[in-house]
Enzyme design. Structure first.
Site, short mmCIF file in Angstrom:
data_model
loop_
_atom_site.label_atom_id
_atom_site.label_comp_id
_atom_site.label_asym_id
_atom_site.label_seq_id
_atom_site.Cartn_x
_atom_site.Cartn_y
_atom_site.Cartn_z
N ASN A 1 -8.65 -3.75 5.67
CA ASN A 1 -7.37 -4.14 6.26
C ASN A 1 -7.06 -5.61 5.98
O ASN A 1 -6.81 -5.96 4.85
CB ASN A 1 -7.30 -3.80 7.74
CG ASN A 1 -5.85 -3.78 8.25
OD1 ASN A 1 -4.93 -3.50 7.50
ND2 ASN A 1 -5.66 -4.07 9.51
N SER B 1 -2.20 5.39 7.09
CA SER B 1 -2.46 4.49 5.98
C SER B 1 -1.36 4.58 4.94
O SER B 1 -0.66 5.59 4.84
CB SER B 1 -3.80 4.86 5.32
OG SER B 1 -4.01 4.11 4.13
N THR C 1 -6.51 -4.95 -0.03
CA THR C 1 -7.10 -3.64 -0.28
C THR C 1 -7.52 -3.66 -1.74
O THR C 1 -7.25 -4.62 -2.43
CB THR C 1 -6.04 -2.55 0.02
OG1 THR C 1 -5.64 -2.68 1.39
CG2 THR C 1 -6.53 -1.15 -0.21
N ARG D 1 -11.31 7.50 5.84
CA ARG D 1 -10.61 6.56 6.71
C ARG D 1 -11.43 6.34 7.97
O ARG D 1 -12.07 7.26 8.50
CB ARG D 1 -9.24 7.14 7.06
CG ARG D 1 -8.30 6.22 7.83
CD ARG D 1 -7.83 5.06 6.98
NE ARG D 1 -6.62 4.45 7.53
CZ ARG D 1 -6.30 3.17 7.35
NH1 ARG D 1 -7.08 2.38 6.64
NH2 ARG D 1 -5.17 2.69 7.84
N GLY E 1 -0.60 -3.12 0.98
CA GLY E 1 -0.02 -2.83 2.28
C GLY E 1 1.03 -1.75 2.21
O GLY E 1 0.90 -0.77 1.47
N ASP F 1 -3.81 -0.96 12.66
CA ASP F 1 -2.92 -0.04 11.96
C ASP F 1 -2.44 1.09 12.88
O ASP F 1 -1.56 1.87 12.50
CB ASP F 1 -3.63 0.58 10.75
CG ASP F 1 -3.46 -0.29 9.50
OD1 ASP F 1 -2.79 -1.33 9.60
OD2 ASP F 1 -4.01 0.07 8.45
N THR G 1 -10.40 -0.21 1.71
CA THR G 1 -9.93 -1.42 2.38
C THR G 1 -10.73 -1.72 3.64
O THR G 1 -11.42 -0.85 4.18
CB THR G 1 -8.43 -1.27 2.75
OG1 THR G 1 -7.93 -2.52 3.24
CG2 THR G 1 -8.22 -0.21 3.80
#
Length: 598
Positions: free
Chosen positions: A413, A464, A393, A120, A485, A435, A411
């Site tokens: 986003n 996430s 994604t 991430r 999402g 996010d 992803t």
């Protein structure tokens, strides 16, 4: 249900109990009885032979082909994951890329161990909450979703290096070769890619580096064009030859830093070079004889799955009519998403009561608050809405001939991320900073809010919904996941319930989808997911139902589907492999090949 959890920072005193209003609701509800069954015992999985070959399902046929090529060259599932992931980064810029991040759930067949690679993105030091406010103290929407300030430090390239170096059998350069070739030689632009560009064109054409990639003689990409990305090919070549330093230091890093600075942002060389993939212990629990292995925080998906499935476990869902079955599933969704909002974040920064949230006693208490025939108003579950992640994604699933498996969701986003490509890199940066809860109590791009657990801090990873998941029973092994999402979690839930009901991978990938995320207090559903009778029955129970594609059922008449679930299954009893590729995505592909186990 047995639960195996790792949390190094559990603080039970900070846990908030279910609001007293729910107890009041229960006391006012009439007595009721539903078909209940005792929790199923989990039998020890039998020792099985290795799979008869390999299977890959991904969001684009070129990525599936790249993974199969690497398997044919002697690679394992982890080498194939490098090829699939990097190729998706080339052919699905609308969804993912080297400028983004992801979660990679891995199973090593030799050791029997599972691990999740957390790639991430994280917040740069400059990304304080104040940096995202305008002169009036309100959230600056443009800054939070467009351009350099919206971008977190990318994690995907580091994950590819880690996969190859610590889990694969082939050199990184060999596994990256297909994506380099496709970036250099090009591929046909497909409809979703061209349409997505038009929706983001104004932002993307602000930046010289992006214009150089997406405009040809002043004209944007169109369906059927051959899309070549020589600069991205060069960036991939540097990654292939120099590994981590080929992206996070040296030529590529200098170009990234220069491009971010020229666009008005602030990254530092130390932040880029300091990025590290985190190895996380997955969540593992039992449901109806299946061992479920799934993503831990900073994914919110795993804990939500634990809660929802533990709430649902005693009910014989297959014996209920469709409306009551959906009602119970929705009520489980409602409660899990409420907890997601308040308690979950980056485990390196936030104390989370994971053991409590995932306990059988807690699930039993939540189950007791569900009325069999009436919706629970979400305003009785105090709080405010949930931070989301955009639909754009991608996910892929792999099982190889040795029984290794990979479930990966990655992803950038929003559609095309931040829209910013630093000149000379070909790397489209993410806009994952949105996010975070950039201003507590203020909706983000999707009309939702977050709080302190998900507030930005230097080096912190944003919450996430990505939920790559394994399922294992005595006779079946499954890998599944999807984009979508905040709906990712509920799609994976419906997929698990589908496999538990005996569906095939293709049937699971095609299941109609519905979703509830606590707030807004509405069941959203795909076009055609509910019949008029089922929709009316749900409304009679007190649910608000949004059916955008079915005017007969009270919808708005516009077609609407979501997700691209990619799943694979090894039937150990039958000795077969199969894959399910979401019919909603015309360029996705699942393919099985014969492959001898070395």
């Amino acid at each position: 249900m047995t639960l195996h959890l790792f949390s190094s920072r559990i603080n039970h005193r900070r846990f908030l109990v279910v609001p007293a209003l729910l107890a009041l609701l229960l006391s006012l509800a009439p007595e009721f009885a539903l078909a209940l069954a005792p929790p199923a015992r989990t039998e020890a999985a039998t020792v099985a032979a290795t799979p008869p070959g390999a299977v890959i399902s991904s969001g684009h046929r070129l990525a599936t082909e790249a993974g199969l090529q690497i398997l044919a060259e002697g690679g394992n599932a982890f080498d194939a994951a490098v090829a699939v992931s990097s190729t998706l980064s080339v052919v699905e810029p609308i969804s993912s890329g080297l400028g983004g991040g992801g979660f990679f759930l891995l199973h090593d067949a030799r050791t029997g161990k599972d691990v999740m690679l957390d790639a991430r993105e994280y917040a740069p030091e400059s990304a304080t909450p104040a940096a995202f406010l305008d002169k009036n103290g309100e959230l600056d929407r443009d800054r939070s979703v467009n351009g350099p300030w919206s971008a977190g430090i990318p994690g995907l390239p580091a994950a590819l290096v880690e996969l190859a170096g610590k889990h694969g059998r082939l050199p990184l350069a060999q596994s990256l070769a297909p994506s380099i070739r496709i970036a250099r030689d090009g591929f046909p632009v497909y409809a979703r890619m061209a349409k997505g560009y038009q929706s983001r064109r104004e932002v993307m054409e602000r930046y010289p580096g992006t214009r150089a990639v997406y405009l040809r003689n002043g004209k944007p990409i169109a369906e059927g064009d051959i899309f070549r990305q020589p600069e991205l090919a060069h960036t991939l070549e540097l990654l292939a030859s120099k590994g981590f330093d080929g992206f996070y230091r040296g030529e590529t890093a200098r170009k990234l830093l220069k491009g971010v600075k020229q666009a008005g942002g602030r990254w530092t060389a130390e932040e880029l070079a300091g990025y590290r993939v985190k190895q996380r212990t997955p969540l593992s629990f039992d449901y109806h004889g299946w061992k479920i292995t799934t993503a831990p925080p900073p994914s919110s998906g795993g804990i939500a799955l634990v809660e929802m499935l533990q709430i649902l476990e005693p009910w014989k869902l297959e014996e209920l009519d469709e409306a009551h079955r959906i009602h119970l599933v929705v009520e489980a969704m409602r409660r899990a998403y409420r907890d997601r909002t308040f308690f979950l974040g980056d485990p390196d920064f936030v104390d989370m009561p994971l053991a409590v949230l995932a306990s059988r006693d807690y699930a039993q208490g939540l189950r007791a608050t569900i009325h069999p025939d009436k919706a629970t108003p979400s305003d009785l579950l105090s709080g405010k809405p949930t931070p989301l992640e955009d639909d754009e994604t991608t996910h892929f699933s792999i099982i190889d001939a040795q029984g290794n498996r990979v479930g990966a969701t990655q992803t950038v986003n929003l559609l095309y991320g931040s829209g910013l490509i630093p000149a000379g890199t070909g790397v489209l940066l993410n806009n994952e900073m949105d996010d975070f809860a950039l201003k507590p109590g203020t909706p983000n791009a999707f009309g939702v809010m977050g709080y302190e657990a998900n507030a930005p801090k230097a080096g912190k990873r944003m919450l996430s919904s990505m939920t790559p998941t394994f399922m294992e029973s005595p006779d079946r092994v499954v890998v599944l996941g999807t984009p979508g999402g905040s709906r990712i979690i509920t799609m994976v839930l419906l997929g698990i319930l589908g496999y538990d009901a005996g569906l095939s991978p293709q049937q699971v990938s095609a299941l109609p989808r519905y979703h509830h995320q606590w707030l807004p207090d509405v069941i959203s559903a795909e076009s055609g997911a509910f019949s008029t009778q089922v929709a009316d029955a749900l409304k009679a129970m007190g649910h608000e139902v949004d059916l955008p594609g079915d005017t007969a059922a009270g919808g708005r008449g516009s077609s609407h589907v979501w997700g691209s679930l990619q799943t694979v299954m090894w039937d150990r009893k039958a000795g077969t492999l199969s894959g399910g590729s979401d019919p909603r995505n015309p360029v996705a592909e699942a393919r099985v090949v014969e492959q001898a186990s070395p």
